[in-house]
Design an enzyme around this catalytic site. Structure first.
Site, mmCIF file in Angstrom:
data_model
loop_
_atom_site.group_PDB
_atom_site.id
_atom_site.type_symbol
_atom_site.label_atom_id
_atom_site.label_comp_id
_atom_site.label_asym_id
_atom_site.label_seq_id
_atom_site.Cartn_x
_atom_site.Cartn_y
_atom_site.Cartn_z
ATOM 1 C CE LYS A 123 41.557 49.024 34.997
ATOM 2 N NZ LYS A 123 41.014 48.429 35.990
ATOM 3 C CE1 TYR A 146 38.653 46.220 35.353
ATOM 4 C CE2 TYR A 146 36.914 46.278 36.707
ATOM 5 C CZ TYR A 146 38.218 46.239 36.164
ATOM 6 O OH TYR A 146 39.336 44.817 37.417
#
Length: 297
Positions: A163, A135
Site C-alpha cells: 500500500k 502499509y
C-alpha cells in the site's frame, strides 16, 4: 499466488455515541460496500480506529465482517502493534477469526531502520500463512518501507502487496522498475488515484470509498480501461472531498461524510472528538457540494 486487484476500502468502525462498537451498523456498511462493487474490504485499518479497540472488539469485527462478506470478496484486517511478539501472536489470532489477509503497519512504538523494518515484516510473515499487504505510510508513522527495504523482503512469499502512501507518485514507477510484477501495488492516497493508475497500480486502498463506493469503483474502472477523459470528469468532482482522506482528522472527516451521505453514525472514540465550528462546516460544505455535483453526471 495471491494477486489482489481493485478497490479495497479501509472500513470505518461504526460506534455509538457512548463509544461502543456498533456491530450492526458496521456490518451494514460492509454489505453496502460489497453490493456497490468493491473488490475487497479491510477492517481495523487506522481509519477503523484499530489502536483503540480491545481484542474482544477486534475479534467481533473480523468475525462479523467475514460473515457479511460470505466469500464475495476477501476480508483483510489491519495489524498494528508495538512489539513483534504481539504482532506475531495477533497475526495468528486474526487468521483464526477468519481474516484472509493482513494489512501490516510498521511498529507503532519505534521508528525502525531498514534492517529492523525488514525483520519486523519477516517475523510477522512467519507467524501465519496469511498474505500480507505492507502499509507504507512514512508521513504518519515515520518509517518508509522503501526500495532498499523491499529488496530484503522480496523473497518472503507471504508479502504480496504494497500500500503505497508516501505521497510521492514517482515511487510507483520506482517499484515497478526495481521489482517488476513481484508485488501488487496499491494506491493508498485517495487524491492520487488517477495519477497512480496512469503509472500502473493494481488496486486502491481508499478511505472515501466508505462514502461513495459505486463512484470510487467507477473511477477506478475508468482508469483501468484507459478512459482518462471520463475519469478526470469524475475525479474533478470528488477530489475536494478526497483531500479529506489525507488530513490528520481523516477518521472524523470520513465518518461525518458517511453520516451526511447515507446516515451512518459519525461517532469516534476518544481522544478523537466530534467536529465543531468552522472545521465541521468546512467538511459539511465540501461533502454537500460533491453530493450536488455528482447529480450532474
Amino acid at each position: 499466488m495471491i494477486n489482489w486487484t481493485g478497490v479495497f476500502p479501509a472500513v470505518t468502525t461504526k460506534l455509538t455515541e457512548a463509544g461502543a462498537v456498533d456491530i450492526e451498523a458496521t456490518k451494514a456498511s460492509i454489505d453496502r460496500l460489497i453490493e456497490n462493487g468493491v473488490s475487497g474490504v479491510i477492517v481495523l485499518p487506522m481509519l477503523g480506529e484499530n489502536a483503540s479497540m480491545s481484542m474482544e472488539e477486534r475479534e467481533a469485527i473480523i468475525r462479523r465482517a467475514v460473515e457479511v462478506a460470505n466469500g464475495r470478496v476477501p476480508v483483510l484486517s489491519g495489524l498494528a502493534e508495538v512489539t513483534l511478539e504481539n504482532a506475531k501472536a495477533n497475526a495468528a489470532l486474526y487468521k483464526s477469526f477468519g481474516a484472509q489477509g493482513l494489512m501490516v503497519f510498521p511498529s507503532l512504538g519505534y521508528k525502525t531502520d531498514i534492517r529492523e523494518t525488514a525483520e519486523w515484516y519477516k517475523g510477522i510473515a512467519s507467524a501465519s500463512d496469511l498474505p500480507i499487504m505492507i502499509y507504507n505510510n512514512p508521513i504518519a508513522y515515520g518509517v518508509d518501507v522503501d526500495i532498499e527495504t523491499l529488496r530484503l523482503l522480496k523473497d518472503v512469499p507471504e508479502i504480496v502487496c504494497i500500500k503505497e502512501e508516501t505521497g510521492d507518485v514517482r515511487r510507483v514507477t520506482d517499484l515497478y522498475v526495481e521489482f517488476g510484477n513481484r508485488f501488487s501495488i496499491f494506491c493508498g492516497v485517495d487524491d492520487l488515484i488517477v495519477e497512480s493508475s496512469a503509472l500502473g497500480v493494481t488496486g486502491w486502498v481508499s478511505g472515501m470509498t466508505n462514502v461513495w463506493p459505486a463512484e470510487a469503483v467507477k473511477l477506478f474502472n475508468l482508469c483501468q480501461s484507459g478512459d482518462y477523459e471520463e475519469a478526470r470528469k469524475l475525479y474533478h468532482l470528488l477530489t475536494p472531498s478526497y483531500h479529506l482522506d489525507v488530513h490528520v482528522k481523516l477518521v472524523q472527516y470520513i465518518k461525518l461524510a458517511e453520516h451526511l451521505v447515507y446516515g451512518a453514525p459519525e461517532w469516534t472514540r476518544a481522544p478523537r472528538l466530534p467536529l465543531v465550528g468552522e472545521e465541521r462546516e468546512y467538511v459539511i460544505s465540501t461533502v454537500q457540494k460533491a453530493i450536488e455535483d455528482l447529480k450532474t453526471l
